[in-house]
Design a protein around this motif. Structure first.
Motif, PDB file in Angstrom:
ATOM      1  N   THR A  74      32.371  59.692  51.776  1.00  0.00           N
ATOM      2  CA  THR A  74      32.428  58.390  51.118  1.00  0.00           C
ATOM      3  C   THR A  74      33.495  57.499  51.742  1.00  0.00           C
ATOM      4  O   THR A  74      33.267  56.323  52.001  1.00  0.00           O
ATOM      5  N   PHE A  76      35.009  57.851  54.760  1.00  0.00           N
ATOM      6  CA  PHE A  76      34.830  57.642  56.192  1.00  0.00           C
ATOM      7  C   PHE A  76      33.387  57.956  56.577  1.00  0.00           C
ATOM      8  O   PHE A  76      33.077  59.052  57.045  1.00  0.00           O
ATOM      9  N   PRO A  77      32.463  57.008  56.402  1.00  0.00           N
ATOM     10  CA  PRO A  77      31.067  57.268  56.748  1.00  0.00           C
ATOM     11  C   PRO A  77      30.903  57.601  58.228  1.00  0.00           C
ATOM     12  O   PRO A  77      31.715  57.193  59.057  1.00  0.00           O
ATOM     13  N   ARG A  78      29.861  58.351  58.536  1.00  0.00           N
ATOM     14  CA  ARG A  78      29.588  58.760  59.914  1.00  0.00           C
ATOM     15  C   ARG A  78      29.598  57.537  60.831  1.00  0.00           C
ATOM     16  O   ARG A  78      28.973  56.534  60.554  1.00  0.00           O
ATOM     17  N   GLY A  79      30.377  57.639  61.917  1.00  0.00           N
ATOM     18  CA  GLY A  79      30.459  56.562  62.891  1.00  0.00           C
ATOM     19  C   GLY A  79      31.475  55.479  62.551  1.00  0.00           C
ATOM     20  O   GLY A  79      31.535  54.454  63.221  1.00  0.00           O
ATOM     21  N   SER A  80      32.312  55.713  61.541  1.00  0.00           N
ATOM     22  CA  SER A  80      33.251  54.676  61.112  1.00  0.00           C
ATOM     23  C   SER A  80      34.513  54.600  61.983  1.00  0.00           C
ATOM     24  O   SER A  80      35.274  53.653  61.869  1.00  0.00           O
ATOM     25  N   HIS A  81      34.743  55.595  62.829  1.00  0.00           N
ATOM     26  CA  HIS A  81      35.898  55.518  63.725  1.00  0.00           C
ATOM     27  C   HIS A  81      35.554  56.164  65.066  1.00  0.00           C
ATOM     28  O   HIS A  81      34.593  56.918  65.193  1.00  0.00           O
ATOM     29  N   ASP A  84      35.029  60.121  65.566  1.00  0.00           N
ATOM     30  CA  ASP A  84      34.064  60.788  64.691  1.00  0.00           C
ATOM     31  C   ASP A  84      33.217  61.758  65.519  1.00  0.00           C
ATOM     32  O   ASP A  84      32.772  61.417  66.613  1.00  0.00           O
TER      33      ASP A  84
END
Length: 95
Positions: A74, A76-81, A84
């Motif tokens: 929630t 840090f959604p996938r691909g948020s940094h 990842d």
């Protein structure tokens, strides 16, 4: 089961002895836990008798880690940094 629990407690105790000062992750822990850290504002507020011992700190620490790990998707959604990565790529250090 006894040896892993003892090993975990020994390593947590070592960690807290080597890194006794307050830091940027303190906010996740209770005021009583924070009072055991050098330089924390809760040291003056929480009485010495109300501060947790090693076992209580270990239980709180494990519970906080469990909660944080549950919330990762929630927060840090996938691909948020940029760093990842999927868990199955970790043994190979793929990104």
């Amino acid at each position: 089961l006894g040896i892993p629990v003892i090993l975990h407690l020994v390593m947590l105790d070592l960690h807290l002895r080597l890194l006794p000062r307050t830091g940027n992750g303190d906010g996740y822990m209770s005021a009583a836990f924070q009072a055991t850290l050098d330089g924390n504002r809760h040291q003056m507020i929480v009485a010495e008798a109300e501060r947790p011992g090693l076992f209580a700190k270990a239980v709180e620490h494990a519970g906080t880690q469990f909660w944080y790990n549950q919330q990762m998707a929630t927060m840090f959604p996938r691909g948020s940094h940029a760093f990842d990565s999927a868990w199955y790529t970790w043994p190979f250090a793929w990104r």
